[in-house]
Design an enzyme around this catalytic site. Structure first.
Site, short mmCIF file in Angstrom:
data_model
loop_
_atom_site.label_atom_id
_atom_site.label_comp_id
_atom_site.label_asym_id
_atom_site.label_seq_id
_atom_site.Cartn_x
_atom_site.Cartn_y
_atom_site.Cartn_z
N HIS A 146 9.43 -0.88 -3.68
CA HIS A 146 10.04 -0.72 -5.00
C HIS A 146 11.53 -0.39 -4.87
O HIS A 146 11.95 0.27 -3.91
CB HIS A 146 9.35 0.39 -5.80
CG HIS A 146 7.96 0.06 -6.22
ND1 HIS A 146 7.57 -0.02 -7.54
CD2 HIS A 146 6.84 -0.22 -5.50
CE1 HIS A 146 6.28 -0.32 -7.61
NE2 HIS A 146 5.82 -0.45 -6.38
N ASN A 222 -1.32 4.73 1.14
CA ASN A 222 -0.02 4.07 1.21
C ASN A 222 0.92 4.62 0.16
O ASN A 222 0.56 4.77 -1.01
CB ASN A 222 -0.19 2.55 1.03
CG ASN A 222 -1.10 1.95 2.09
OD1 ASN A 222 -2.15 1.40 1.79
ND2 ASN A 222 -0.71 2.09 3.35
N GLY A 252 -6.47 -4.77 6.84
CA GLY A 252 -6.32 -4.53 8.27
C GLY A 252 -4.91 -4.15 8.67
O GLY A 252 -4.67 -3.85 9.85
N ASP A 277 -3.42 -5.93 -4.09
CA ASP A 277 -1.98 -5.71 -4.10
C ASP A 277 -1.28 -7.02 -3.75
O ASP A 277 -0.25 -7.04 -3.07
CB ASP A 277 -1.58 -4.60 -3.12
CG ASP A 277 -0.19 -4.03 -3.37
OD1 ASP A 277 0.31 -4.17 -4.50
OD2 ASP A 277 0.41 -3.47 -2.44
N GLY A 312 3.49 -5.34 -0.37
CA GLY A 312 2.29 -5.91 -0.95
C GLY A 312 1.46 -6.57 0.12
O GLY A 312 1.56 -6.26 1.31
#
Length: 386
Positions: A146, A222, A252, A277, A312
């Site tokens: 972001h 995360n 993963g 995501d 992402g």
């Protein structure tokens, strides 16, 4: 149109069945049929060798089909995102706007309202059940991809924009320590679902947010404070609380499999849900795209900036289901619930989605459990072969 879905290994959201068929009428599940040979007057679909399950529900979809929601200028772009994910079994989604300007938030809200006018039609726009605003009320200390310059405090008009009922399901990700409990309480009292994410909150910050109505945690582990021995942080608070849901990116790359297994054991059953995501690269031959003027590359299933920052994912929902089975060694039944039944519960839509039973929406996926290829989807009873 009446349809009869035959010869699949049926997973109804609770358990597997053999030798049963599913009858679909007027966009709904009409019946689970024990003796399909006695049923006539239906269009039939032979699903031999396939698993038939509730369609996947993804509450965090940033893009797909070469399109990002940040920058999607019209309904066609939104439909491209939906089409890209439908081919991987997603029949319900929340398109997700990564932190952006106020004008972009207003524009996306209008797009979602327009999309809902097509709900119930034979259109992939019918998969769009609402919207997820991931930011811009976040903490720069945990910004991830972001853009920090876009972060801000809630505007005076934010409540009306974020909670408008014509948006459908409204999910807002905030950093609780940045917005305070009053804003969370106001969002919740106006019908929104609030998750904590991109947050440097303490355990006490999260405890305060939970009392204000916090419902979940965005991509657990995360972009949030880790669990420590004397300060549990956001992760510790999330695992300690029995009522909230945790989204998890099972690609993963974002989380080590051992951490994921530990989280799943810590939370009550039904409280860990799969999210992709996903970025523009999912369902697209072009594996590079732009966000905030920076190029993001999807290589070997991983989306990242040139400096290696994860940005992402390139994950599909059928890929997430496969990874739960193959990376985490969980049963397929639980992986499927994490992809449908549990997120439907999070969205308060579990009386119509996530289960194959009479009266539920005919949102379905049929896939090959060997190759993990989606072969058919149904959205509101409308069939698509893939």
């Amino acid at each position: 149109m009446k349809q009869l879905l035959l010869h699949a290994r049926l997973f109804d959201g609770h358990q597997f069945h053999a030798g049963k068929a599913v009858s679909v009428e007027e966009g709904r599940i009409a019946a689970i049929v024990d003796n399909p040979s006695q049923v006539g007057g239906h269009e039939t679909h032979d699903l031999t060798g396939l698993v038939l399950a509730p369609g996947f529900v993804d509450i965090q979809v940033n893009g797909g089909g070469g399109v990002m929601l940040n920058g999607a200028t019209d309904l066609k772009g939104l439909e491209q995102i939906a089409e890209a994910h439908r081919q991987f079994g997603t029949t319900s989604m929340l398109p997700t706007l990564i932190s952006d300007r106020w004008e972009a938030m207003v524009h996306v809200a209008e797009l979602i309202k327009q999309a809902h006018r097509h709900w119930g039609e034979n259109s992939s726009l019918s998969t769009i059940k609402g919207v997820h605003f991931e930011g811009p009320y976040l903490n720069p200390l945990r910004k991830g991809v972001h853009q920090e310059t876009l972060f801000r405090k809630p505007e005076e008009l934010a409540l009306d924009l974020l909670t408008h009922p014509d948006l459908g399901v409204r999910l807002i990700t905030v950093a609780p320590e940045k917005v305070g409990p009053t804003f969370i309480r106001d969002l919740v009292s106006n019908g929104a679902l609030v998750s904590a994410g991109h947050s440097a909150a303490s355990y006490q910050d999260i405890a305060q947010a939970l009392r204000a109505g916090l419902r979940g945690f965005t991509h657990l582990f995360n972009a949030m404070t880790e669990m420590g021995s004397r300060e549990p942080g956001v992760v510790g608070a999330a695992l300690d609380d029995e009522e909230t849901w945790c989204g998890m990116i099972v690609d993963g790359f974002h989380i080590h499999p051992a951490s994921m297994r530990t989280a799943i054991r810590a939370k009550p059953r039904g409280k860990v849900i799969l999210v992709t995501d996903a970025m523009a690269s999912v369902g697209s031959e072009d594996k590079s795209f732009t966000l905030y003027g920076k190029t993001i590359f999807a290589r070997d299933g991983k989306c990242q900036l040139a400096d290696g920052t994860l940005a992402g994912s390139d994950l599909s929902m059928i890929g997430a289901v496969r990874n739960v089975v193959e990376l985490l060694n969980l049963p397929l039944s639980e992986a499927l619930r994490m992809a449908s039944k549990y997120p439907a519960s999070f969205m308060r839509m579990d009386t119509s989605l996530g289960t194959i039973a009479p009266g539920y929406a005919a949102d379905l996926v049929a896939f090959d459990p060997t190759s993990w290829q989606v072969r058919h989807t149904w959205v509101n009873g409308f069939h698509r072969a893939h």
